[in-house]
Motif scaffolding. Structure first.
Motif, PDB file in Angstrom:
ATOM      1  N   PRO A  12      -1.554 -13.167   0.482  1.00 28.68           N
ATOM      2  CA  PRO A  12      -1.698 -12.912  -0.957  1.00 28.68           C
ATOM      3  C   PRO A  12      -1.829 -11.417  -1.259  1.00 28.68           C
ATOM      4  N   SER A  13      -1.790 -11.071  -2.550  1.00 28.88           N
ATOM      5  CA  SER A  13      -1.844  -9.655  -2.928  1.00 28.88           C
ATOM      6  C   SER A  13      -3.225  -9.049  -2.648  1.00 28.88           C
ATOM      7  N   GLY A  14      -3.177  -7.814  -2.200  1.00 26.40           N
ATOM      8  CA  GLY A  14      -4.414  -7.072  -1.968  1.00 26.40           C
ATOM      9  C   GLY A  14      -5.124  -7.414  -0.668  1.00 26.40           C
ATOM     10  N   LYS A  17      -1.694  -5.967   3.370  1.00 29.43           N
ATOM     11  CA  LYS A  17      -0.418  -6.070   4.093  1.00 29.43           C
ATOM     12  C   LYS A  17       0.274  -4.706   4.251  1.00 29.43           C
ATOM     13  N   SER A  19      -0.871  -1.484   3.811  1.00 28.19           N
ATOM     14  CA  SER A  19      -1.613  -0.463   4.581  1.00 28.19           C
ATOM     15  C   SER A  19      -1.573  -0.798   6.062  1.00 28.19           C
ATOM     16  N   GLU A 130       6.706  -7.030   5.785  1.00 29.30           N
ATOM     17  CA  GLU A 130       5.584  -7.668   5.072  1.00 29.30           C
ATOM     18  C   GLU A 130       6.045  -8.294   3.769  1.00 29.30           C
ATOM     19  N   ARG A 158     -11.077  -3.759  -3.799  1.00 32.14           N
ATOM     20  CA  ARG A 158     -10.157  -2.796  -3.151  1.00 32.14           C
ATOM     21  C   ARG A 158      -9.190  -2.213  -4.172  1.00 32.14           C
ATOM     22  N   GLU A 162      -8.799   1.892  -5.824  1.00 34.42           N
ATOM     23  CA  GLU A 162      -7.625   2.777  -5.847  1.00 34.42           C
ATOM     24  C   GLU A 162      -7.598   3.652  -7.091  1.00 34.42           C
ATOM     25  N   ARG A 181      -1.388 -14.111 -10.195  1.00 37.45           N
ATOM     26  CA  ARG A 181      -0.126 -13.791  -9.508  1.00 37.45           C
ATOM     27  C   ARG A 181       0.006 -14.615  -8.225  1.00 37.45           C
ATOM     28  N   THR A 204      -9.574 -10.613   6.434  1.00 36.20           N
ATOM     29  CA  THR A 204      -9.943  -9.192   6.443  1.00 36.20           C
ATOM     30  C   THR A 204     -11.141  -8.869   5.548  1.00 36.20           C
ATOM     31  N   LEU A 207     -13.675  -6.884   7.378  1.00 38.51           N
ATOM     32  CA  LEU A 207     -13.153  -5.950   8.387  1.00 38.51           C
ATOM     33  C   LEU A 207     -12.723  -4.651   7.704  1.00 38.51           C
ATOM     34  N   THR A 208     -12.900  -3.534   8.401  1.00 37.98           N
ATOM     35  CA  THR A 208     -12.351  -2.283   7.872  1.00 37.98           C
ATOM     36  C   THR A 208     -10.844  -2.290   8.140  1.00 37.98           C
ATOM     37  N   LEU A 209     -10.144  -1.398   7.448  1.00 37.79           N
ATOM     38  CA  LEU A 209      -8.693  -1.301   7.656  1.00 37.79           C
ATOM     39  C   LEU A 209      -8.398  -0.995   9.128  1.00 37.79           C
ATOM     40  N   VAL A 212      -8.597  -4.080  11.246  1.00 40.96           N
ATOM     41  CA  VAL A 212      -7.450  -4.988  11.063  1.00 40.96           C
ATOM     42  C   VAL A 212      -6.242  -4.451  11.844  1.00 40.96           C
TER      43      VAL A 212
HETATM   44  N1  ATP Z   1      -9.566  -4.085   5.526  1.00 47.25           N
HETATM   45  C1  ATP Z   1      -9.650  -3.345   4.431  1.00 47.25           C
HETATM   46  N2  ATP Z   1     -10.832  -2.912   3.990  1.00 47.25           N
HETATM   47  C2  ATP Z   1     -10.944  -2.183   2.858  1.00 47.25           C
HETATM   48  N3  ATP Z   1      -9.891  -1.816   2.087  1.00 47.25           N
HETATM   49  C3  ATP Z   1      -8.690  -2.216   2.476  1.00 47.25           C
HETATM   50  C4  ATP Z   1      -8.486  -2.998   3.652  1.00 47.25           C
HETATM   51  N4  ATP Z   1      -7.168  -3.252   3.771  1.00 47.25           N
HETATM   52  C5  ATP Z   1      -6.580  -2.658   2.720  1.00 47.25           C
HETATM   53  N5  ATP Z   1      -7.474  -2.028   1.947  1.00 47.25           N
HETATM   54  C6  ATP Z   1      -7.232  -1.338   0.677  1.00 47.25           C
HETATM   55  O1  ATP Z   1      -6.928  -2.372  -0.262  1.00 47.25           O
HETATM   56  C7  ATP Z   1      -5.930  -1.953  -1.163  1.00 47.25           C
HETATM   57  C8  ATP Z   1      -4.789  -2.955  -1.137  1.00 47.25           C
HETATM   58  O2  ATP Z   1      -4.154  -2.859   0.129  1.00 47.25           O
HETATM   59  P1  ATP Z   1      -2.600  -3.067   0.311  1.00 47.25           P
HETATM   60  O3  ATP Z   1      -1.828  -2.425  -0.801  1.00 47.25           O
HETATM   61  O4  ATP Z   1      -2.269  -2.689   1.695  1.00 47.25           O
HETATM   62  O5  ATP Z   1      -2.529  -4.661   0.119  1.00 47.25           O
HETATM   63  P2  ATP Z   1      -1.268  -5.593  -0.036  1.00 47.25           P
HETATM   64  O6  ATP Z   1      -1.630  -6.884   0.597  1.00 47.25           O
HETATM   65  O7  ATP Z   1      -0.058  -4.909   0.485  1.00 47.25           O
HETATM   66  O8  ATP Z   1      -1.173  -5.755  -1.609  1.00 47.25           O
HETATM   67  P3  ATP Z   1       0.074  -6.213  -2.512  1.00 47.25           P
HETATM   68  O9  ATP Z   1       0.540  -7.506  -1.986  1.00 47.25           O
HETATM   69  O10 ATP Z   1      -0.496  -6.346  -3.867  1.00 47.25           O
HETATM   70  O11 ATP Z   1       1.117  -5.135  -2.410  1.00 47.25           O
HETATM   71  C9  ATP Z   1      -5.534  -0.536  -0.735  1.00 47.25           C
HETATM   72  O12 ATP Z   1      -6.267   0.371  -1.534  1.00 47.25           O
HETATM   73  C10 ATP Z   1      -6.003  -0.436   0.707  1.00 47.25           C
HETATM   74  O13 ATP Z   1      -6.340   0.877   1.088  1.00 47.25           O
END
Ligand code: ATP
Ligand SMILES: Nc1ccn([C@H]2C[C@H](O)[C@@H](COP(=O)(O)O)O2)c(=O)n1
Length: 227
Positions: A12-14, A17, A19, A130, A158, A162, A181, A204, A207-209, A212
């Motif tokens: 799902p979004s956020g 994926k 990062s 992704e 998260r 931003e 969405r 996640t 978990l920190t980025l 992951v």
């Molecule tokens: N494990 C984590 N812990 C904290 N912040 C995170 C983590 N992973 C990602 N983030 C932050 O969360 C936000 C969303 O991450 P990202 O854009 O990579 O997600 P996404 O799944 O690709 O979202 P979308 O599907 O909406 O494009 C970014 O600001 C990113 O830095």
């Protein structure tokens, strides 16, 4: 020469994926493809060309018109539409609000899935792709499939993070928009957002980025070593 490694990262979004995928690809010397950016690019073109995005027949007829090109270097991914850099315009609220409707149209998906498979086939060392349907539909034979999740609260926090205080962030509104969405993306008929049966789920939320990224790099290296 080693067989290219194909990594599918859905969720799902956020959930992290983009990062995570960029960092994993850069660490392992792989290419990177953001398929969400391609659906956004298609949506931006439709909006810019006066197509009614809620009229599926109109969207379907126009789906083969824009030329969408994705650059797959994880340190500098790019996206152009008819030769114009679209990286900024595809991230507007207007595009985000319309992208689920456009991406539900089968003709749009057929067109973009073809581009996605071509990019994967052309990647010299392999690729991290992704999206929402990579493991289930686009690359069902991927070497490694990951399905990222996180609580709706964590994802909303998260996203608001931003903004860096630039706008008054309404956490509840951000969360509601994410959930809406996801429901549209999970509920469509053609290749909805879904976990492939053989995907590894990584929650996640706590978990920190970096954690992951490390987790996924380890999973890929284990798979590579076992081949
Ligand atoms: N494990 C984590 N812990 C904290 N912040 C995170 C983590 N992973 C990602 N983030 C932050 O969360 C936000 C969303 O991450 P990202 O854009 O990579 O997600 P996404 O799944 O690709 O979202 P979308 O599907 O909406 O494009 C970014 O600001 C990113 O830095
Ligand atoms: N494989 C994909 C990737 C994306 N989409 C759609 C659904 C999303 O809401 C939208 C934008 O993606 P994001 O930039 O948030 O990753 O694109 C899809 O249907 N299939």
């Amino acid at each position: 020469m080693e067989t290219p490694v194909i990594v599918a990262i859905d969720g799902p979004s956020g959930t992290g994926k983009s990062s995570t995928s960029k960092a994993v690809a850069a660490k392992l010397g792989l290419s990177y493809l953001d398929t969400g950016a391609q659906y956004r690019a298609m949506t931006w073109w439709m909006l810019s060309n006066g197509i009614d995005v809620d009229n599926a027949a109109e969207v379907a007829t126009a789906a083969d018109k824009p030329t969408i090109v994705s650059g797959t270097d994880p340190s500098a991914p790019t996206i152009t539409v008819d030769g114009t850099d679209a990286a900024g315009p595809i991230r507007t609220q207007e595009v985000t609000a319309a992208v689920s409707a456009v991406s539900a149209v089968p003709e749009v998906r057929a067109r973009l899935v073809e581009l996605q498979r071509s990019a994967a086939a052309a990647a010299p060392n392999g690729i991290v792709v992704e999206g929402r349907d990579i493991g289930t539909t686009v690359l069902p034979d991927a070497t490694v499939k990951i399905f990222l999740t996180a609580s709706a609260q964590a994802r909303a926090a998260r996203r608001n993070g931003e903004l860096n205080g630039k706008e008054a962030a309404d956490l509840a509104a951000t969360q509601a928009a994410l959930v809406k969405r996801d429901a549209a993306d999970s509920g469509r008929k053609t290749s909805p957002l879904a976990k492939a049966d053989d995907a590894i789920e990584v929650d996640t939320t706590d978990l920190t980025l970096d954690q992951v990224i490390e987790c996924i790099v380890t999973l890929i290296e284990e798979k590579r070593a076992a081949r």
